[in-house]
Design an enzyme around this catalytic site. Sequence first.
Site, mmCIF file in Angstrom:
data_model
loop_
_atom_site.group_PDB
_atom_site.id
_atom_site.type_symbol
_atom_site.label_atom_id
_atom_site.label_comp_id
_atom_site.label_asym_id
_atom_site.label_seq_id
_atom_site.Cartn_x
_atom_site.Cartn_y
_atom_site.Cartn_z
ATOM 1 N N HIS A 33 -5.735 1.304 -11.364
ATOM 2 C CA HIS A 33 -4.653 1.034 -10.417
ATOM 3 C C HIS A 33 -5.212 1.270 -9.026
ATOM 4 O O HIS A 33 -5.379 2.410 -8.590
ATOM 5 C CB HIS A 33 -3.470 1.967 -10.707
ATOM 6 C CG HIS A 33 -2.202 1.589 -10.023
ATOM 7 N ND1 HIS A 33 -1.433 0.507 -10.423
ATOM 8 C CD2 HIS A 33 -1.559 2.124 -8.958
ATOM 9 C CE1 HIS A 33 -0.372 0.415 -9.640
ATOM 10 N NE2 HIS A 33 -0.429 1.386 -8.739
ATOM 11 N N LYS A 60 5.069 -5.911 -6.291
ATOM 12 C CA LYS A 60 4.526 -5.350 -5.067
ATOM 13 C C LYS A 60 3.007 -5.390 -5.159
ATOM 14 O O LYS A 60 2.428 -4.917 -6.142
ATOM 15 C CB LYS A 60 5.008 -3.916 -4.860
ATOM 16 C CG LYS A 60 4.605 -3.340 -3.521
ATOM 17 C CD LYS A 60 5.352 -2.048 -3.219
ATOM 18 C CE LYS A 60 4.753 -0.875 -3.925
ATOM 19 N NZ LYS A 60 5.385 0.404 -3.509
ATOM 20 N N LYS A 64 -0.623 -4.273 -3.803
ATOM 21 C CA LYS A 64 -1.319 -3.235 -3.047
ATOM 22 C C LYS A 64 -2.441 -3.870 -2.229
ATOM 23 O O LYS A 64 -3.329 -4.527 -2.786
ATOM 24 C CB LYS A 64 -1.908 -2.190 -3.994
ATOM 25 C CG LYS A 64 -0.865 -1.302 -4.651
ATOM 26 C CD LYS A 64 -0.307 -0.290 -3.668
ATOM 27 C CE LYS A 64 0.579 0.735 -4.361
ATOM 28 N NZ LYS A 64 1.085 1.747 -3.426
ATOM 29 N N ASP A 114 2.325 -3.453 -0.108
ATOM 30 C CA ASP A 114 2.229 -2.056 0.311
ATOM 31 C C ASP A 114 0.847 -1.855 0.923
ATOM 32 O O ASP A 114 -0.173 -2.029 0.256
ATOM 33 C CB ASP A 114 2.419 -1.130 -0.884
ATOM 34 C CG ASP A 114 2.442 0.338 -0.479
ATOM 35 O OD1 ASP A 114 2.351 0.633 0.724
ATOM 36 O OD2 ASP A 114 2.553 1.193 -1.393
ATOM 37 N N GLU A 162 5.557 -2.647 3.189
ATOM 38 C CA GLU A 162 5.679 -1.191 3.097
ATOM 39 C C GLU A 162 4.584 -0.483 3.877
ATOM 40 O O GLU A 162 3.400 -0.753 3.679
ATOM 41 C CB GLU A 162 5.631 -0.771 1.623
ATOM 42 C CG GLU A 162 5.796 0.710 1.397
ATOM 43 C CD GLU A 162 5.878 1.060 -0.079
ATOM 44 O OE1 GLU A 162 5.782 2.262 -0.398
ATOM 45 O OE2 GLU A 162 6.040 0.148 -0.914
ATOM 46 N N ASP A 169 7.521 4.645 3.942
ATOM 47 C CA ASP A 169 7.222 5.409 2.727
ATOM 48 C C ASP A 169 6.526 6.716 3.096
ATOM 49 O O ASP A 169 7.143 7.767 3.151
ATOM 50 C CB ASP A 169 6.369 4.583 1.768
ATOM 51 C CG ASP A 169 5.957 5.376 0.539
ATOM 52 O OD1 ASP A 169 6.603 6.405 0.234
ATOM 53 O OD2 ASP A 169 4.982 4.993 -0.137
ATOM 54 N N LYS A 210 11.741 8.847 -2.631
ATOM 55 C CA LYS A 210 10.879 9.507 -3.614
ATOM 56 C C LYS A 210 11.331 10.956 -3.764
ATOM 57 O O LYS A 210 11.308 11.714 -2.795
ATOM 58 C CB LYS A 210 9.416 9.462 -3.180
ATOM 59 C CG LYS A 210 8.809 8.069 -3.220
ATOM 60 C CD LYS A 210 7.340 8.080 -2.835
ATOM 61 C CE LYS A 210 6.735 6.684 -2.987
ATOM 62 N NZ LYS A 210 5.311 6.637 -2.568
ATOM 63 N N GLU A 231 10.900 0.829 -8.284
ATOM 64 C CA GLU A 231 9.592 0.586 -8.914
ATOM 65 C C GLU A 231 9.301 1.707 -9.913
ATOM 66 O O GLU A 231 8.188 2.230 -9.995
ATOM 67 C CB GLU A 231 8.490 0.511 -7.871
ATOM 68 C CG GLU A 231 8.340 1.725 -6.998
ATOM 69 C CD GLU A 231 7.219 1.603 -5.979
ATOM 70 O OE1 GLU A 231 6.391 2.518 -5.938
ATOM 71 O OE2 GLU A 231 7.181 0.623 -5.234
#
Length: 373
Positions: free
Chosen positions: A22, A167, A169, A198, A224, A249, A273, A327
């Site tokens: 990831h 989304k 990255k 993001d 983001e 964020d 979050k 998410e």
Amino acid sequence: MTSATIESIEAILVDLPTLRPHKLAMHTISQQTLVIIRLRCSDGVEGLGESTTVGGLSYAYESPESIKANIDTHLAPALVGMDADNVNAAMQCLDRVAKGNTFAKSGLETALLDALGKRRGLAVSELLGGRMRDSVEVGWVLASGDTAKDIAEAENRLDQRRHRIFKVKIGANPLEQDLKHVVAIKRALGDRASVRVDVNQYWDESQAIRGCQVLGDNGIDLIEQPLSRINRPGQVRLNQRSPTPIMADESIESVEDAFSLAADGAASVFALKIAKNGGPRAVLRTAQIAEAAGISLYGATMLEGTIGTLASAHAFLTLKKLLWGTELFGPLLLTEEIVTEPPVYRDFELHVPNTPGLGLSLDEDRLARFRRP
């Protein structure tokens, strides 16, 4: 009736493999470390919590190891002997004992709520005011860094009716390369899916001006945290000129941050979050600030496992409006599970049980297998 007291708190490091690497702008995750919290009460009730961070210290001020050390050394001893039903008193005690440490505090607040819900026969969402829905839509993050792989992954998720929000990255590669990558994904998916990006703070303002314009012109729905969290004037300027909504964020590391961002007009969407606000109750205070300021909400993740994911979900169920979805896909990124009741993902949504507490129990054998020695 005599209240139960907190008898012991155990913080356990658990290392679980991921489905694929990831790739974030600052770090690549090939396994995820969860801090699982077991809070035992004098009446025999056990509350479960989770504190998980993305990329450890490369992302934030807490790592799994520091979370466990601070719980074991400072936070747990402060709570032992306190009234297990009084979540307010417990969390205010933790705030006196330790500044910050929101990830650790979030896991502890979750465990307190889980235990209280089990004792009272109520789901955590009901302790938080009552659910407005029984499920939340869940997006998926495309983070392989390979355009063809990301498109194939998105197509697969659409075919499975698992996700229709994606989304991407970006930020680790040159700007034009990242823009080409995202635009190609959006063109392949078309109107069948919402595509967002993001940047994880990796653009400067000149890059962000260009990036936001190109992404907006090509149908990207949300951007983001393009700028550093400490560049507040730049965030305000970008939010005023970007054709695509900007979501804060990393800029939100506390409820107080949320108030300051709202007052300055630095973002039009807030990522919620629980770990960064200090727990499910704390994140709802951030949500209330956003709602009062006319800022939209998105239910975000720290790639938690099932315990942390459902803690977030119970909080998000209580929100009047969750315009941008969530998410909460963390458990789907992991190839192993440590609870006996895996979360239910169906028809693009995570379905949340209306059973006491979080509705979860640990699989002791699998916990023993994956816990760090």
